[in-house]
Write a protein that holds these residues in place. Structure first.
Motif, PDB file in Angstrom:
ATOM      1  N   HIS A 225      25.085  51.990  40.358  1.00 55.43           N
ATOM      2  CA  HIS A 225      26.217  52.136  41.273  1.00 55.43           C
ATOM      3  C   HIS A 225      26.504  50.858  42.054  1.00 55.43           C
ATOM      4  N   VAL A 226      25.453  50.081  42.346  1.00 58.15           N
ATOM      5  CA  VAL A 226      25.657  48.802  43.035  1.00 58.15           C
ATOM      6  C   VAL A 226      26.358  47.816  42.106  1.00 58.15           C
ATOM      7  N   LYS A 227      25.924  47.776  40.844  1.00 60.41           N
ATOM      8  CA  LYS A 227      26.581  46.900  39.875  1.00 60.41           C
ATOM      9  C   LYS A 227      28.037  47.298  39.680  1.00 60.41           C
ATOM     10  N   ASP A 228      28.325  48.605  39.728  1.00 56.34           N
ATOM     11  CA  ASP A 228      29.709  49.072  39.598  1.00 56.34           C
ATOM     12  C   ASP A 228      30.584  48.471  40.691  1.00 56.34           C
ATOM     13  N   ALA A 229      30.151  48.636  41.941  1.00 55.25           N
ATOM     14  CA  ALA A 229      30.962  48.168  43.070  1.00 55.25           C
ATOM     15  C   ALA A 229      31.120  46.647  43.052  1.00 55.25           C
ATOM     16  N   LEU A 230      30.028  45.955  42.757  1.00 56.88           N
ATOM     17  CA  LEU A 230      30.094  44.491  42.761  1.00 56.88           C
ATOM     18  C   LEU A 230      30.956  43.952  41.623  1.00 56.88           C
ATOM     19  N   SER A 231      31.036  44.688  40.507  1.00 59.17           N
ATOM     20  CA  SER A 231      31.849  44.194  39.391  1.00 59.17           C
ATOM     21  C   SER A 231      33.314  44.076  39.793  1.00 59.17           C
ATOM     22  N   VAL A 232      33.792  44.969  40.659  1.00 57.63           N
ATOM     23  CA  VAL A 232      35.177  44.907  41.120  1.00 57.63           C
ATOM     24  C   VAL A 232      35.405  43.622  41.910  1.00 57.63           C
ATOM     25  N   LEU A 233      34.492  43.334  42.838  1.00 57.50           N
ATOM     26  CA  LEU A 233      34.627  42.107  43.633  1.00 57.50           C
ATOM     27  C   LEU A 233      34.473  40.863  42.765  1.00 57.50           C
ATOM     28  N   ARG A 234      33.571  40.906  41.801  1.00 58.23           N
ATOM     29  CA  ARG A 234      33.345  39.726  40.955  1.00 58.23           C
ATOM     30  C   ARG A 234      34.557  39.418  40.081  1.00 58.23           C
ATOM     31  N   TRP A 235      35.205  40.462  39.593  1.00 59.96           N
ATOM     32  CA  TRP A 235      36.398  40.202  38.786  1.00 59.96           C
ATOM     33  C   TRP A 235      37.521  39.651  39.659  1.00 59.96           C
ATOM     34  N   ALA A 236      37.660  40.190  40.870  1.00 62.16           N
ATOM     35  CA  ALA A 236      38.682  39.669  41.781  1.00 62.16           C
ATOM     36  C   ALA A 236      38.403  38.207  42.130  1.00 62.16           C
ATOM     37  N   ASP A 237      37.134  37.852  42.241  1.00 67.63           N
ATOM     38  CA  ASP A 237      36.770  36.492  42.623  1.00 67.63           C
ATOM     39  C   ASP A 237      36.988  35.508  41.485  1.00 67.63           C
TER      40      ASP A 237
ATOM     41  N   PHE B  34      43.875  51.553  41.181  1.00 71.74           N
ATOM     42  CA  PHE B  34      43.000  50.455  40.758  1.00 71.74           C
ATOM     43  C   PHE B  34      43.772  49.142  40.684  1.00 71.74           C
ATOM     44  N   ALA B  35      44.962  49.161  40.075  1.00 69.74           N
ATOM     45  CA  ALA B  35      45.765  47.943  39.955  1.00 69.74           C
ATOM     46  C   ALA B  35      46.153  47.410  41.333  1.00 69.74           C
ATOM     47  N   ALA B  36      46.466  48.317  42.254  1.00 68.54           N
ATOM     48  CA  ALA B  36      46.819  47.892  43.614  1.00 68.54           C
ATOM     49  C   ALA B  36      45.614  47.278  44.319  1.00 68.54           C
ATOM     50  N   LEU B  37      44.444  47.885  44.112  1.00 71.55           N
ATOM     51  CA  LEU B  37      43.222  47.348  44.714  1.00 71.55           C
ATOM     52  C   LEU B  37      42.953  45.937  44.219  1.00 71.55           C
ATOM     53  N   MET B  38      42.993  45.734  42.901  1.00 70.87           N
ATOM     54  CA  MET B  38      42.707  44.406  42.356  1.00 70.87           C
ATOM     55  C   MET B  38      43.731  43.390  42.839  1.00 70.87           C
ATOM     56  N   GLY B  39      44.979  43.783  42.911  1.00 74.78           N
ATOM     57  CA  GLY B  39      46.004  42.860  43.392  1.00 74.78           C
ATOM     58  C   GLY B  39      45.768  42.436  44.821  1.00 74.78           C
ATOM     59  N   ALA B  40      45.337  43.397  45.657  1.00 75.01           N
ATOM     60  CA  ALA B  40      45.084  43.078  47.066  1.00 75.01           C
ATOM     61  C   ALA B  40      43.848  42.201  47.227  1.00 75.01           C
TER      62      ALA B  40
ATOM     63  N   GLU C  33      45.246  34.404  50.062  1.00 73.67           N
ATOM     64  CA  GLU C  33      45.344  34.370  51.521  1.00 73.67           C
ATOM     65  C   GLU C  33      44.769  35.621  52.165  1.00 73.67           C
ATOM     66  N   GLY C  34      44.305  36.571  51.362  1.00 71.18           N
ATOM     67  CA  GLY C  34      43.778  37.815  51.906  1.00 71.18           C
ATOM     68  C   GLY C  34      42.456  37.605  52.625  1.00 71.18           C
ATOM     69  N   PRO C  35      42.220  38.349  53.700  1.00 66.46           N
ATOM     70  CA  PRO C  35      40.955  38.200  54.443  1.00 66.46           C
ATOM     71  C   PRO C  35      39.785  38.804  53.665  1.00 66.46           C
ATOM     72  N   TRP C  36      38.603  38.185  53.803  1.00 63.71           N
ATOM     73  CA  TRP C  36      37.409  38.692  53.123  1.00 63.71           C
ATOM     74  C   TRP C  36      36.844  39.911  53.839  1.00 63.71           C
TER      75      TRP C  36
ATOM     76  N   THR D   8      32.370  34.303  53.478  1.00 66.37           N
ATOM     77  CA  THR D   8      33.298  34.327  52.357  1.00 66.37           C
ATOM     78  C   THR D   8      32.773  35.253  51.265  1.00 66.37           C
ATOM     79  N   ARG D   9      33.685  35.692  50.415  1.00 66.14           N
ATOM     80  CA  ARG D   9      33.303  36.553  49.296  1.00 66.14           C
ATOM     81  C   ARG D   9      32.412  35.803  48.318  1.00 66.14           C
ATOM     82  N   GLU D  10      32.725  34.558  48.076  1.00 63.29           N
ATOM     83  CA  GLU D  10      31.932  33.761  47.134  1.00 63.29           C
ATOM     84  C   GLU D  10      30.488  33.654  47.586  1.00 63.29           C
ATOM     85  N   ARG D  11      30.265  33.396  48.883  1.00 64.69           N
ATOM     86  CA  ARG D  11      28.900  33.272  49.386  1.00 64.69           C
ATOM     87  C   ARG D  11      28.153  34.603  49.264  1.00 64.69           C
TER      88      ARG D  11
END
Length: 683
Positions: A405-417, A473-479, A484-487, A528-531
């Protein structure tokens, strides 16, 4: 500027190490290369923290100090101590370049990404994602359908990692460490070549690539000077655990050795399976001219002298090393016990008996530890602990990031990054109902064909089962992908989106949801998200509700740990299992002299974890595996070759076991005269 007042609390050797160097004619602080050989329990962390503080007090800018450690926690602890020491005589300082080798590498590679052919938003793959990518390539090359058994993904990744970090030819890695895979050398070479190309296409680096890229950057003389010029002082903790790449990076950053301080103990070098080499610390002084200064710390603040006498005798039997004799600050103490027991069942009973007796004498369970060579060595003991209702915690096992479940959630952020991160995209897409590998591949291919533009996700036609969930899902990834979006708040948004999918995909959803809340709190600590993503991949947490089982509702618990996991820890009482040849040294290490020496150091590390009491336990017989549960086939254990006469003289021998409950009377005529009956058969 005045010296740090708290240097007075150090012993003479610690003080010499902390104060090494002097002001030059230009009034700047200068110091040649320094090796601090810090024996077990001699205050290594305290000494290094005081050295950092002394450098700051002598005018070295904290922003120009590079402090390299092996865990993020160690870096934070070192920084905290140095800040406390400096804070006693001036305002608090920050050490922005304090961190693990891999985290510092990540920062430098991003700074110079264009110079090494990378996008600045490249992804860092954790071990699990790297293994998954290796498996994709393995399947694409038809190796999963080989007629003979081809190595699985984790073994392939381990071979790759060892070859990269040792810089040895693949053939040598296979022959020395993975001989059962030697026949696949040609296929593995092709696999790794394709794996590298796949990572480059995804703009993704795995854990080993971070050092590899930093090493390549340091190999360029101009870039090495540019990076090295950012730092006046470079300090490295646990230098005995460095590999060839890390030592090469250090030499390239500072060829003269000026301002370089390394701390470590060759007697605690036990990680060759991770490609660490003891030669780095043994050869450190001679690589400079004049040779590096060596300061040896021998005053031990952890153990009693009885324990240290045995440890000193053990390590003195080794070959090439920095000779040192640890002396105890805590007094003489009792000799360690060398306990012989009948078998592993008796060993478990002895340990439990001793643990409970020690607890009655005022030592809590959590201040006692049972150490062992391999994880399965505690199996019988664990059964006995459960039977006797003694709570325990066993160190080892999967990490937080490996929970599904942790890998699931992080995969969304990693793809956005990183929009090119195909591995993260595949996992994120398949979280929705009706989307499997084929649909995920189709979606990502369309996404990539349109220049990885997030707006195209809205126009993708998902399978019927996913149509209801797709717009959110598409709206989430776009946001999330907005530059310029806040982390802050992104992890919360991902968690809320994922909640209904979590309940559909996994059992124990409530427990897993707690993990994601914890992950959200962790995310708030990063700017930051990257860090956040990089630090989690490089230094992940060790616990997860996915693995913890039922909560342990107890005020106290016994510690069970492999020796490798116990390094750096200490307990009042330590019980060491299976101290016999075949385990110390391991039967798998007896073919090479250097591996036997590492086994000696492993036993030394185990012994020096004890503060007051130490039991070395040696079963007389070991049951042969792969027989029925009630089978009695066994072999007799041989005394460990490390327990020489010199070591044995420092131990208290003890034979432990229950006396027979049925035996003949001590004297007089037997109740049943069996001998006479036997004679009567032939009269």
């Amino acid at each position: 500027m005045a010296a740090v007042s708290t240097l007075d609390t150090l012993n003479p050797a610690q003080r010499a190490a902390a104060r090494y160097g002097a002001r030059a004619a230009d009034h700047a602080f200068r110091a040649g290369p320094l090796l601090i050989v810090a024996g077990a329990g001699t205050g290594k962390t305290n000494t290094l923290a005081h050295r950092v503080a002394h450098l700051v007090q002598e005018g070295v800018s904290p922003q120009r100090i590079l402090l390299l450690t092996f865990t993020r926690r160690a870096a934070l602890e070192m920084t905290r101590r140095a800040q406390r020491i400096v804070g006693e005589v001036r305002e608090e300082v920050k050490l922005p370049w304090s961190g693990t080798f891999h985290s510092i590498a990540n920062r430098l590679i991003r700074r110079y990404a264009a110079r090494v052919g990378l996008d600045a938003n490249f992804s860092v793959l954790d071990r699990g994602d790297a293994a998954d990518l290796m498996d994709v390539v393995r399947h694409e090359r038809g190796l999963s359908r080989a007629e003979k058994r081809f190595p699985r993904k984790d073994t392939c990744l381990a071979i790759y990692s060892h070859r990269v970090n040792t810089q040895r030819p693949l053939a040598q890695t296979l022959q020395g460490v993975f001989p059962w895979c030697a026949e696949w050398e040609q296929e593995l070479t092709g696999l790794y070549r394709a794996y590298v190309e796949k990572k480059l296409a995804h703009q993704a680096l795995d854990y080993d690539d971070l050092l590899l890229y930093w090493h390549a950057m340091a190999a360029d003389a101009g870039l090495a000077r540019e990076i090295g010029a950012q730092f006046d002082q470079i300090l490295v903790d646990e230098y005995q655990d460095t590999n060839v790449l890390q030592a090469g990076i250090l030499r390239a950053l500072r060829p003269s050795g000026e301002g370089v301080t390394v701390v470590g103990d060759d007697a605690q070098s036990i990680y060759s399976f991770r490609a660490a080499t003891v030669e780095n610390i043994l050869g450190f002084p001679a690589q400079y001219s004049p040779a590096a200064e060596v300061v040896t710390l021998e005053q031990n603040y952890r153990s009693t002298q009885g324990i240290l006498d045995a440890a000193n005798a053990l390590i003195a039997g080794g070959e090439r090393q920095y000779r040192k004799t640890l002396t105890a600050k805590r007094g003489a103490g009792a000799r360690p016990r060398y306990v012989t027991v009948l078998d592993d069942v008796a060993q478990a009973q002895y340990v439990v008996t001793r643990v409970l007796d020690t607890r009655e004498r005022g030592v809590p369970l959590r201040r006692q530890a049972v150490l062992f060579r391999s994880s399965h060595h505690s199996d019988v003991l664990e059964l006995e602990l459960v039977r006797r209702n003694i709570p325990y915690v066993k160190y080892g096992g999967l990490k937080f990031l490996e929970a599904a479940h942790v890998k699931d959630a992080l995969s969304v952020l990693r793809w956005a990054d990183n929009p090119k991160n195909r591995i993260a995209a595949f996992r994120a897409l398949q979280l929705m109902p009706g989307i499997g590998p084929a649909a995920a591949a189709k979606c990502f291919d369309a996404f990539a064909a349109n220049a990885h533009a997030w707006a195209n996700l809205q126009r993708f036609a998902p399978p019927a089962l996913a149509r209801e969930a797709w717009p959110a899902f598409a709206a989430l990834m776009g946001a999330l992908a907005l530059p310029e979006g806040p982390w802050q708040g992104q992890m919360e948004r991902v968690r809320e989106w994922y909640q209904p999918h979590l309940e559909r995909l996994h059992d124990a959803a409530q427990v897993r949801a707690g993990d994601l809340l914890q992950l959200e709190r962790i995310a708030q600590q990063f700017g930051t998200r990257e860090r956040f993503l990089s630090e989690l991949a490089l230094d992940p947490a060790q616990a997860s509700g996915d693995l913890a089982g039922s909560p342990m509702l107890d005020e106290d618990y016994l510690i069970l740990s492999t020796i490798h996991s116990a390094k750096g820890q200490e307990w009042d009482a330590v019980y060491l299992l299976n101290v016999a040849d075949g385990n110390f040294p391991s039967e798998f290490s007896t073919g090479r002299a250097e591996l036997i020496e590492e086994e000696r150091r492993l036993l030394y590390v185990a012994m020096t974890r004890a503060k007051t009491e130490l039991d070395l336990i040696a079963p007389l017989k070991y049951y042969v595996t792969q027989q029925s549960r009630t089978g009695d086939r066994h072999v007799y254990g041989a005394k460990s070759r490390f327990l020489t006469r010199e070591v044995s003289d420092c131990l208290e021998p003890l034979a432990w076991g229950e006396a027979d409950t049925e035996h003949a009377p001590a004297g007089g005529k037997p109740n049943v005269d069996v001998a006479e009956k036997l004679r009567s058969l032939w009269s």
